[in-house]
Design an enzyme around this catalytic site. Structure first.
Site, PDB file in Angstrom:
ATOM      1  N   ASN A  10       0.873  -1.179   0.000  1.00 17.49           N
ATOM      2  CA  ASN A  10       0.000   0.000   0.000  1.00 17.49           C
ATOM      3  C   ASN A  10       0.912   1.231   0.000  1.00 17.49           C
ATOM      4  O   ASN A  10       1.521   1.551   1.014  1.00 17.49           O
ATOM      5  CB  ASN A  10      -0.893  -0.017   1.249  1.00 17.49           C
ATOM      6  CG  ASN A  10      -1.705   1.256   1.398  1.00 17.49           C
ATOM      7  OD1 ASN A  10      -1.797   2.056   0.460  1.00 17.49           O
ATOM      8  ND2 ASN A  10      -2.290   1.452   2.565  1.00 17.49           N
ATOM      9  N   LYS A  12       0.032   4.263  -0.278  1.00 14.17           N
ATOM     10  CA  LYS A  12      -0.639   5.461   0.247  1.00 14.17           C
ATOM     11  C   LYS A  12      -0.391   6.629  -0.723  1.00 14.17           C
ATOM     12  O   LYS A  12      -0.290   6.402  -1.919  1.00 14.17           O
ATOM     13  CB  LYS A  12      -0.151   5.784   1.657  1.00 14.17           C
ATOM     14  CG  LYS A  12      -0.149   4.548   2.555  1.00 14.17           C
ATOM     15  CD  LYS A  12       0.058   4.865   3.986  1.00 14.17           C
ATOM     16  CE  LYS A  12       0.145   3.554   4.754  1.00 14.17           C
ATOM     17  NZ  LYS A  12      -0.023   3.724   6.175  1.00 14.17           N
ATOM     18  N   HIS A  98      -9.569   0.956   5.006  1.00 11.33           N
ATOM     19  CA  HIS A  98      -8.278   1.191   5.653  1.00 11.33           C
ATOM     20  C   HIS A  98      -8.495   2.150   6.822  1.00 11.33           C
ATOM     21  O   HIS A  98      -9.329   3.060   6.744  1.00 11.33           O
ATOM     22  CB  HIS A  98      -7.291   1.787   4.641  1.00 11.33           C
ATOM     23  CG  HIS A  98      -5.888   1.826   5.172  1.00 11.33           C
ATOM     24  ND1 HIS A  98      -5.450   2.827   6.017  1.00 11.33           N
ATOM     25  CD2 HIS A  98      -4.837   0.984   5.007  1.00 11.33           C
ATOM     26  CE1 HIS A  98      -4.192   2.585   6.338  1.00 11.33           C
ATOM     27  NE2 HIS A  98      -3.789   1.475   5.738  1.00 11.33           N
ATOM     28  N   GLU A 100      -6.942   4.622   7.786  1.00 13.44           N
ATOM     29  CA  GLU A 100      -6.798   6.053   7.438  1.00 13.44           C
ATOM     30  C   GLU A 100      -8.082   6.570   6.778  1.00 13.44           C
ATOM     31  O   GLU A 100      -8.442   7.730   6.945  1.00 13.44           O
ATOM     32  CB  GLU A 100      -5.560   6.252   6.555  1.00 13.44           C
ATOM     33  CG  GLU A 100      -4.283   6.150   7.376  1.00 13.44           C
ATOM     34  CD  GLU A 100      -3.080   5.604   6.630  1.00 13.44           C
ATOM     35  OE1 GLU A 100      -3.052   5.642   5.391  1.00 13.44           O
ATOM     36  OE2 GLU A 100      -2.149   5.120   7.322  1.00 13.44           O
ATOM     37  N   GLU A 170      -5.281  -5.005  10.807  1.00 20.18           N
ATOM     38  CA  GLU A 170      -4.363  -3.874  10.903  1.00 20.18           C
ATOM     39  C   GLU A 170      -4.650  -3.058  12.167  1.00 20.18           C
ATOM     40  O   GLU A 170      -5.449  -2.109  12.130  1.00 20.18           O
ATOM     41  CB  GLU A 170      -4.531  -2.970   9.677  1.00 20.18           C
ATOM     42  CG  GLU A 170      -4.120  -3.623   8.380  1.00 20.18           C
ATOM     43  CD  GLU A 170      -3.474  -2.628   7.425  1.00 20.18           C
ATOM     44  OE1 GLU A 170      -2.396  -2.938   6.916  1.00 20.18           O
ATOM     45  OE2 GLU A 170      -4.017  -1.531   7.221  1.00 20.18           O
ATOM     46  N   GLY A 176       2.266   2.409  10.597  1.00 13.97           N
ATOM     47  CA  GLY A 176       3.162   3.544  10.380  1.00 13.97           C
ATOM     48  C   GLY A 176       3.929   3.991  11.614  1.00 13.97           C
ATOM     49  O   GLY A 176       4.525   5.062  11.624  1.00 13.97           O
ATOM     50  N   SER A 211       3.460  -1.940  10.351  1.00 17.32           N
ATOM     51  CA  SER A 211       4.916  -1.892  10.553  1.00 17.32           C
ATOM     52  C   SER A 211       5.611  -3.234  10.284  1.00 17.32           C
ATOM     53  O   SER A 211       6.530  -3.630  10.996  1.00 17.32           O
ATOM     54  CB  SER A 211       5.236  -1.403  11.965  1.00 17.32           C
ATOM     55  OG  SER A 211       4.711  -0.097  12.145  1.00 17.32           O
ATOM     56  N   GLY A 230       2.862  -1.227   4.285  1.00 20.18           N
ATOM     57  CA  GLY A 230       2.885   0.195   3.964  1.00 20.18           C
ATOM     58  C   GLY A 230       4.322   0.674   3.777  1.00 20.18           C
ATOM     59  O   GLY A 230       4.942   0.453   2.724  1.00 20.18           O
TER      60      GLY A 230
HETATM   61  C1  PEP Z   1      -0.897   0.186   6.037  1.00 21.92           C
HETATM   62  O1  PEP Z   1      -1.103   1.378   6.041  1.00 21.92           O
HETATM   63  O2  PEP Z   1      -1.693  -0.597   5.503  1.00 21.92           O
HETATM   64  C2  PEP Z   1       0.316  -0.298   6.709  1.00 21.92           C
HETATM   65  C3  PEP Z   1       0.362  -1.549   7.053  1.00 21.92           C
HETATM   66  O3  PEP Z   1       1.307   0.640   6.926  1.00 21.92           O
HETATM   67  P1  PEP Z   1       2.725   0.391   7.640  1.00 21.92           P
HETATM   68  O4  PEP Z   1       3.325  -0.884   7.071  1.00 21.92           O
HETATM   69  O5  PEP Z   1       3.530   1.606   7.321  1.00 21.92           O
HETATM   70  O6  PEP Z   1       2.454   0.250   9.096  1.00 21.92           O
END
Ligand code: PEP
Length: 248
Positions: A10, A12, A98, A100, A170, A176, A211, A230
């Site tokens: 992803n 973003k 998601h 966000e 998630e 993030g 992460s 991400g």
């Molecule tokens: C995401 O936004 O789907 C995600 C998993 O981000 P990150 O890997 O940066 O935590």
């Protein structure tokens, strides 16, 4: 036979056109040089770069996704993109719900449910994101939140019930932040998600996101069916290593 395995990127709102193309060239060359992966890999760039990415990966089996979509096919919805428009440019999967989108753009379970049904109806693989906030976990509400978010699957009509769905656990506090959830927490949540989802649908995979790096991937590869990545996905080398580590 186990559930199908996926490692999905992803991006973003990151990368420009040149960078998306460079990423794809680098990732594909790693894929061709390395051992053949048995899982499915894919990437959801920003809407406007989907077509360029699709043109590079066409014929490779690499999946191209969107990070969001509207549930209607067309109409007066300024700034939105429809499922038929996504299909038109070859989109394979769409990220729905998601955190966000839920937390910054106020998407409700009701809206997410409409998007999920629309993706299924248009034959776009939905990647439904679920997960609790830090506050909800601290109040001991993780299970309740996950059960509620998963319960939108009950609205899937019989004719769409056999279609595949990807669910990504998630936890919002791990996204993030550079601090992934522990194996134990992921295992418990993934188990609950599998139990709840199987009440409504048959063909689904459960990924973890938050992460992820190659170490996390190696650690959790046996407890979930892959990952939604991400930050680490922005680097093709890191994303390739994560994919390799999830490949069992
Ligand atoms: C995401 O936004 O789907 C995600 C998993 O981000 P990150 O890997 O940066 O935590």
């Amino acid at each position: 036979m186990g559930a199908e395995r996926y490692v999905l990127a992803n991006f973003k709102m990151n990368k420009n056109l040149f960078e998306v193309k460079k990423w794809a060239d680098e990732f594909l060359s790693l894929l061709y040089k390395g051992k053949k992966l048995s899982l499915k890999v894919g990437c959801a760039p920003t809407f406007i770069y989907i077509k360029a990415l699709k043109e590079i990966v066409i014929g490779t089996g690499f999946l191209v996704g969107a990070q969001n979509m509207h549930f209607e096919e067309k109409g007066a919805f300024t700034g939105e993109v429809s499922p038929t428009q996504l299909k038109d440019i070859g989109v394979d999967f769409v990220i729905i719900g998601h955190s966000e989108r839920r937390n910054i753009f106020g998407e409700s379970d009701e809206l997410i449910s409409k998007k999920l049904l629309s993706a299924l109806k248009h034959n776009i693989l939905p990647v439904l994101c679920v997960g609790e906030t830090k506050e909800e976990r601290e109040k001991g509400e993780t299970e309740k939140v996950l059960i509620k978010q998963i319960s939108i699957l009950s609205k899937i009509p019989d004719e769409l019930k056999n279609q595949k769905i990807v669910i990504a656990y998630e936890p919002v506090w791990a996204i993030g932040t550079g601090i992934p959830a522990t194996k134990d927490k992921i295992e418990k949540a993934v188990e609950l998600i599998r139990e709840e989802a199987s009440k409504f649908i048959k063909d689904f995979s459960v990924l973890y996101g938050g992460s992820i790096d190659e170490k996390v991937a190696e650690e959790i590869k046996d407890i979930c069916d892959g990952g939604l990545v991400g930050t680490a996905s922005l680097d093709p080398q890191k994303f390739y290593k994560i994919s390799q580590n999830f490949d069992v």
